[in-house]
Design an enzyme around this catalytic site. Structure first.
Site, PDB file in Angstrom:
ATOM      1  N   CYS A   2     -29.852  11.724 -41.864  1.00 23.53           N
ATOM      2  CA  CYS A   2     -28.681  11.941 -42.407  1.00 23.53           C
ATOM      3  C   CYS A   2     -27.701  10.317 -43.427  1.00 23.53           C
ATOM      4  CB  CYS A   2     -27.411  12.487 -41.865  1.00 23.53           C
ATOM      5  SG  CYS A   2     -26.154  13.689 -42.723  1.00 23.53           S
ATOM      6  N   GLU A 110     -30.930  15.361 -48.408  1.00 18.47           N
ATOM      7  CA  GLU A 110     -31.969  15.397 -48.406  1.00 18.47           C
ATOM      8  C   GLU A 110     -33.106  15.698 -49.678  1.00 18.47           C
ATOM      9  OE1 GLU A 110     -32.795  13.574 -45.608  1.00 18.47           O
ATOM     10  OE2 GLU A 110     -31.431  14.502 -43.919  1.00 18.47           O
TER      11      GLU A 110
END
Length: 208
Positions: A2, A110
Site C-alpha cells: 500500500c 494499486e
C-alpha cells in the site's frame, strides 16, 4: 503493498466513524480537516491509537521511524510491514506488541487502479506506530501500514494488499495485550473477502 491511499470523504461521515474516540482537544484539527484524494509516504496521516489506556486520534508521519534509531536521517523508513514477519523484524516487533494503530481510508491505489468499497463507506487500514525521541526532547511519531498476501480480487494487480480491520473490532486491535492476545489477532491479518469491493482506473492520481 500500500503506497498510496485516500481519505477523500466529507467531515460528517469521518466524524461519525471517529465519534466514540473524539475528545474536546480534537476540535482544532476537525475545524481544519480537508479531504485528501491522494495520501503519499512521508505525509502526515490521521490515525487512531491507544496510549495510557485510552484510544485517541492522532496525526503521524507515514514511514515508520523506530524509537531505537539513533539518527533519524539515516536508515530506511518503511511504509509497509509484512504481516508474516511482524514478530521477526526489529523495526516492527515492539510496535506489533505495544503500538498498533488504525488509519481511516476510503480507498487505496494499486498499479494505477483505485480500490474502494462498493458502498463508498470508510474502512480501517491496520498499522503500527512508534515514537522517536531526540536528545533535545523533540518527538516524532510515525506509522506504517500492515500488508498481507492478496485475495483473488487483487491478485492480478499485486502480490501484497493492506490488512483491513473490520469496524467494531477497533478496541480489540488497539489493546496492547500479551502473546495470547496477539495470536488472537492473527485472523485479522488474513486476506479480506473479495466481495463488496470495486476497482477503477485512476492513473491520473498515481502520477502525483
Amino acid at each position: 503493498m500500500c503506497g498510496r491511499y485516500s481519505l477523500d470523504t466529507p467531515l460528517q461521515p469521518l466524524q461519525s466513524l471517529l465519534q466514540p474516540w473524539l475528545r474536546d482537544a480534537d476540535c482544532g484539527w476537525l475545524k481544519h480537516y480537508a479531504p485528501r484524494r491522494l495520501i503519499r509516504p512521508g505525509e502526515p496521516v490521521l490515525a487512531l491509537r491507544r496510549e495510557h489506556g485510552l484510544s485517541v486520534t492522532s496525526h503521524m508521519l507515514w514511514g515508520l521511524l523506530p524509537g531505537w534509531v539513533k539518527d533519524p536521517l539515516t536508515g530506511p523508513r518503511p511504509i509497509n510491514a509484512r504481516a508474516e514477519t511482524l514478530e521477526d523484524k526489529a523495526s516492527f516487533r515492539g510496535p506489533w506488541r505495544h503500538h498498533r494503530c488504525l488509519l481511516p481510508a476510503d480507498g487505496f491505489l494499486e498499479q494505477g487502479e483505485q480500490i474502494r468499497r462498493q458502498d463508498g463507506q470508510l474502512f480501517w487500514l491496520a498499522g503500527l506506530w512508534d515514537r522517536w525521541i531526540g536528545p533535545d526532547g523533540s518527538e516524532v511519531e510515525t506509522c506504517c501500514v500492515i500488508t498481507t498476501r492478496p485475495n483473488e480480487f487483487l491478485a492480478s494487480l499485486h502480490d501484497r494488499m493492506p490488512v483491513i480491520v473490520p469496524q467494531g473490532l477497533e478496541e480489540i486491535w488497539l489493546e496492547p495485550g500479551d502473546g495470547a492476545h496477539r495470536r488472537a489477532l492473527e485472523p485479522m491479518l488474513e486476506p479480506w473477502p473479495s466481495e463488496g469491493w470495486s476497482r477503477r482506473g485512476s492513473s491520473q492520481l498515481s502520477l502525483f
